[in-house]
Design an enzyme around this catalytic site. Structure first.
Site, short mmCIF file in Angstrom:
data_model
loop_
_atom_site.label_atom_id
_atom_site.label_comp_id
_atom_site.label_asym_id
_atom_site.label_seq_id
_atom_site.Cartn_x
_atom_site.Cartn_y
_atom_site.Cartn_z
N TRP A 43 26.27 24.25 39.84
CA TRP A 43 24.93 24.80 39.58
C TRP A 43 24.82 26.21 40.15
O TRP A 43 24.74 26.37 41.36
CB TRP A 43 23.87 23.90 40.22
CG TRP A 43 23.89 22.52 39.66
CD1 TRP A 43 23.23 22.10 38.53
CD2 TRP A 43 24.58 21.37 40.16
NE1 TRP A 43 23.48 20.77 38.31
CE2 TRP A 43 24.31 20.29 39.28
CE3 TRP A 43 25.42 21.15 41.26
CZ2 TRP A 43 24.83 19.02 39.48
CZ3 TRP A 43 25.94 19.88 41.45
CH2 TRP A 43 25.65 18.83 40.57
N HIS A 49 18.20 21.51 38.77
CA HIS A 49 18.13 20.30 37.96
C HIS A 49 16.91 19.49 38.41
O HIS A 49 16.26 19.86 39.38
CB HIS A 49 19.43 19.47 38.06
CG HIS A 49 19.90 19.18 39.45
ND1 HIS A 49 21.03 18.44 39.72
CD2 HIS A 49 19.40 19.53 40.68
CE1 HIS A 49 21.20 18.35 41.04
NE2 HIS A 49 20.22 18.99 41.63
N ARG A 102 19.04 28.22 35.99
CA ARG A 102 20.46 28.44 36.32
C ARG A 102 20.75 29.92 36.20
O ARG A 102 20.34 30.58 35.24
CB ARG A 102 21.38 27.69 35.34
CG ARG A 102 21.10 26.20 35.26
CD ARG A 102 22.04 25.37 36.09
NE ARG A 102 21.61 23.98 36.13
CZ ARG A 102 22.17 22.99 35.43
NH1 ARG A 102 23.21 23.25 34.64
NH2 ARG A 102 21.72 21.76 35.54
N GLN A 161 14.66 19.90 31.62
CA GLN A 161 15.44 18.68 31.71
C GLN A 161 14.51 17.49 31.81
O GLN A 161 13.34 17.63 32.18
CB GLN A 161 16.29 18.69 32.99
CG GLN A 161 17.61 19.43 32.85
CD GLN A 161 18.52 19.17 34.05
OE1 GLN A 161 18.06 18.87 35.15
NE2 GLN A 161 19.80 19.31 33.83
N VAL A 197 26.21 10.34 41.80
CA VAL A 197 26.45 9.07 41.10
C VAL A 197 27.90 8.63 41.29
O VAL A 197 28.78 9.45 41.52
CB VAL A 197 26.14 9.19 39.58
CG1 VAL A 197 24.65 9.23 39.33
CG2 VAL A 197 26.85 10.37 38.96
N ALA A 231 21.02 6.57 37.16
CA ALA A 231 20.27 7.82 37.01
C ALA A 231 20.86 8.58 35.83
O ALA A 231 22.04 8.41 35.50
CB ALA A 231 20.36 8.65 38.28
N1 PHE Z 1 21.49 16.64 37.45
C1 PHE Z 1 22.61 16.67 36.56
C2 PHE Z 1 22.71 18.04 35.90
O1 PHE Z 1 21.78 18.77 35.90
C3 PHE Z 1 22.49 15.61 35.49
C4 PHE Z 1 22.55 14.24 36.05
C5 PHE Z 1 21.41 13.57 36.43
C6 PHE Z 1 23.77 13.60 36.20
C7 PHE Z 1 21.47 12.27 36.94
C8 PHE Z 1 23.84 12.32 36.69
C9 PHE Z 1 22.70 11.67 37.06
O2 PHE Z 1 23.73 18.42 35.42
#
Ligand code: PHE
Length: 341
Positions: free
Chosen positions: A156, A170, A196, A210, A255, A309
């Site tokens: 990120w 995010h 970003r 998002q 995750v 998630a």
């Molecule tokens: N937050 C991650 C992204 O912006 C996406 C994501 C959310 C991945 C939840 C896994 C679980 O790239």
């Protein structure tokens, strides 16, 4: 002298009868009644005449002056009447004709898609909550198992603020904020604006939207199978057709295991087209089973809970849904584009 006055009268009446416009009449008024007119000269010269003549000529000249004045007035009202007669047929104002409709605005396509997504998840028991655009490092990174100096932070590119805060990269920080306040079982989605630090092109914007999802319950109650079926249900409602779902292993620190999810292209049903770049599949979201480290960072006991998630780009979903191939169009403010939705 009398002759002269009669001549003036004759001529004036003749020219008056030929006048066609108000402007013509105004010219005649100046010519016959103005300061330099013959008639005014006659009246001015009265003082040089004998008493008897003065009376006779004076009366005559004044009478003619009045006649010319009233003649001009009559002509004027005649011309005005003519101007407004038959106006109904000449100008054709139909007061029963419907007026011009005032254009009404409507919701931006991204907002429309967002509301639609919220409705679908609501029907599956998910609550919609909102995070914040300016976040702190703890919620955006540390609590999500992305410590300082961890290479995963490079995923990120971040807009840092002078005070040490940042623009959320995010919508995942809201997982932390929500679980700090609420115990499982829980089911939420989090639509939000994210930032970003990257160059924009047809498929990337430095500012986009998002939608995060989080479902958590006691250990053993939620599996990857639940996740897959929830996603399949969601995609089917959104694209209004059966779509296949494919999980690929991927990495996000918050995750474990992590996946990337593809759907069979809703445009060509997997045959290959412009939208799916001939692959038949469209990469649509990042997801996974919540890392136990995330639970412990909000104060839950390790292994007590389990859940999944996911996070996807709202813009991307809108592009696929409407067949738009340049994300920048959504932010252009171009009405020719926006009015199509
Ligand atoms: N937050 C991650 C992204 O912006 C996406 C994501 C959310 C991945 C939840 C896994 C679980 O790239």
């Amino acid at each position: 002298m009398k002759n002269r006055i009669n001549k003036i009268k004759e001529l004036a009446l003749k020219e008056m009868s030929e006048a066609k416009s108000l402007a013509d009449l105004e010219k005649l008024r100046v010519k016959y009644l103005g300061r330099r007119s013959d008639l005014t000269n006659v009246l001015r010269g009265l003082k040089d005449l004998s008493k008897g003549e003065r009376k006779e000529i004076g009366e005559m000249a004044n009478k003619i002056k009045e006649e010319i004045e009233s003649g001009i007035r009559n002509q004027e009202s005649g011309i005005k009447k003519l101007k407004f007669s038959n106006i109904e047929s000449r100008e054709k104002i139909d007061t029963t004709y419907p007026g011009e409709k005032i254009k009404k605005g409507h919701l931006h396509p991204l907002t429309q898609v967002r509301y639609e997504i919220e409705e679908i998840f609501k029907s599956m028991g998910f609550l919609t909550v909102e995070g914040r655009e300016v976040e702190d490092e703890f919620h955006n990174f540390d609590a999500l198992n992305i410590p300082k100096d961890h290479p995963a932070r490079d995923i990120w590119d971040t807009f840092w603020l002078k005070d040490g805060n940042l623009l959320q990269t995010h919508t995942s920080p809201m997982q932390i904020r929500f679980m700090k306040e609420n115990k499982p079982p829980l089911r939420i989605i989090v639509p939000g604006r994210v930032f970003r630090y990257e160059a924009s092109d047809a498929t990337h914007e430095s500012n986009f939207y998002q939608v995060e999802g989080l479902m958590v319950d006691e250990s053993g109650k939620i599996t990857v199978a639940n996740f897959k079926s929830a996603m399949a249900e969601f995609m089917k409602s959104l694209f209004k057709r059966e779509v296949k779902i494919r999980l690929r292993p991927s990495y996000f620190p918050f995750v474990e295991p992590g996946f990337e999810i593809d759907v069979s292209c809703p445009y060509c049903d997997g045959a290959g087209c412009r939208i799916c770049k001939k692959t038949g599949w469209i990469e649509i979201l990042g997801a996974g089973m919540v890392n136990q480290k995330v639970f412990t960072s909000v104060g839950f006991k390790k292994d007590k809970y389990e859940g999944f998630a996911f996070g996807f780009g709202l813009d991307r979903i809108a592009m696929i849904k409407y067949g738009v191939d340049d994300v920048r169009l959504f932010y252009s403010g171009d009405l020719r584009f926006l009015e199509q939705f």
